[in-house]
Scaffold this active site. Structure first.
Site, PDB file in Angstrom:
ATOM      1  N   GLY A  47      -5.145  -6.135  -7.856  1.00 41.38           N
ATOM      2  CA  GLY A  47      -4.179  -5.058  -7.695  1.00 41.38           C
ATOM      3  C   GLY A  47      -4.508  -3.861  -8.566  1.00 41.38           C
ATOM      4  N   CYS A  48      -4.933  -4.114  -9.787  1.00 41.13           N
ATOM      5  CA  CYS A  48      -5.241  -3.031 -10.722  1.00 41.13           C
ATOM      6  C   CYS A  48      -6.490  -2.267 -10.273  1.00 41.13           C
ATOM      7  CB  CYS A  48      -5.425  -3.579 -12.131  1.00 41.13           C
ATOM      8  SG  CYS A  48      -3.898  -4.340 -12.772  1.00 41.13           S
ATOM      9  N   THR A  49      -7.455  -2.967  -9.721  1.00 43.91           N
ATOM     10  CA  THR A  49      -8.658  -2.314  -9.215  1.00 43.91           C
ATOM     11  C   THR A  49      -8.308  -1.416  -8.033  1.00 43.91           C
ATOM     12  OG1 THR A  49     -10.063  -4.131  -9.963  1.00 43.91           O
ATOM     13  CG2 THR A  49     -10.954  -2.701  -8.230  1.00 43.91           C
ATOM     14  N   ALA A  52      -6.463   1.703  -9.285  1.00 42.72           N
ATOM     15  CA  ALA A  52      -7.392   2.649  -9.925  1.00 42.72           C
ATOM     16  C   ALA A  52      -8.236   3.368  -8.871  1.00 42.72           C
ATOM     17  CB  ALA A  52      -8.288   1.921 -10.920  1.00 42.72           C
TER      18      ALA A  52
END
Length: 157
Positions: A47-49, A52
């Site tokens: 999710g964070c990738t 970003a």
């Protein structure tokens, strides 16, 4: 939890892109520009990738709207550098290893997964206007389509 209308807490945090250490970013130094702070749990997780990459893909649009985008997590500068290189990110990532900024913004919370509770960053985005006031807060962010929604809010500000 921080809310619209409040003065955004100032911070100076170490940032990515400086292998020797020492590079920082200070919120108040970005005035009178608009700032998008997106708090995320961990570098190089699915999710964070995606989050970003979505913000990174729209960096020129945010810049055209007069906004700087800063991702903040408790990961180290070294972790941020590795993350940026792996995915070709040009976005600014700030390291809040002490957690003070996460606490100031109210995103360091008790979370639970599989019946266990732990402390972690709740995925949150904060839009700060040119005067340093919180214009909008998105809590418990769902990544898909989020960067577009934030961009529309920046453009309307």
């Amino acid at each position: 939890m921080i809310s619209a209308g409040q003065t955004a807490p100032d911070f100076t945090l170490p940032r990515d892109g400086d292998a020797e250490g020492g590079a920082t970013i200070t919120l108040s130094a970005l005035r009178p520009g608009k700032v998008v702070l997106y708090f995320y749990p961990k570098d190089d997780t699915p999710g964070c990738t995606l989050e970003a990459q979505d913000f990174n893909a729209r960096l020129s649009d945010f810049a055209a709207a007069g906004a700087t985008v800063i991702g903040i997590s408790k990961d180290s500068v070294k972790s941020h550098d590795t993350f940026c290189k792996k995915y070709g990110l040009g976005i600014v990532l700030a390291s809040d290893e002490t957690g003070h900024t996460c606490e100031d913004y109210g995103v360091w919370l008790e979370k639970s997964m599989y019946g266990k509770t732990y402390m972690g960053i709740e995925r949150t985005t904060v839009l700060i206007d040119a005067a340093g006031q919180v214009a909008r807060v998105w809590n418990k962010v769902k990544v898909k389509g989020h960067a577009d929604e934030v961009l529309a809010a920046v453009q309307a500000l």
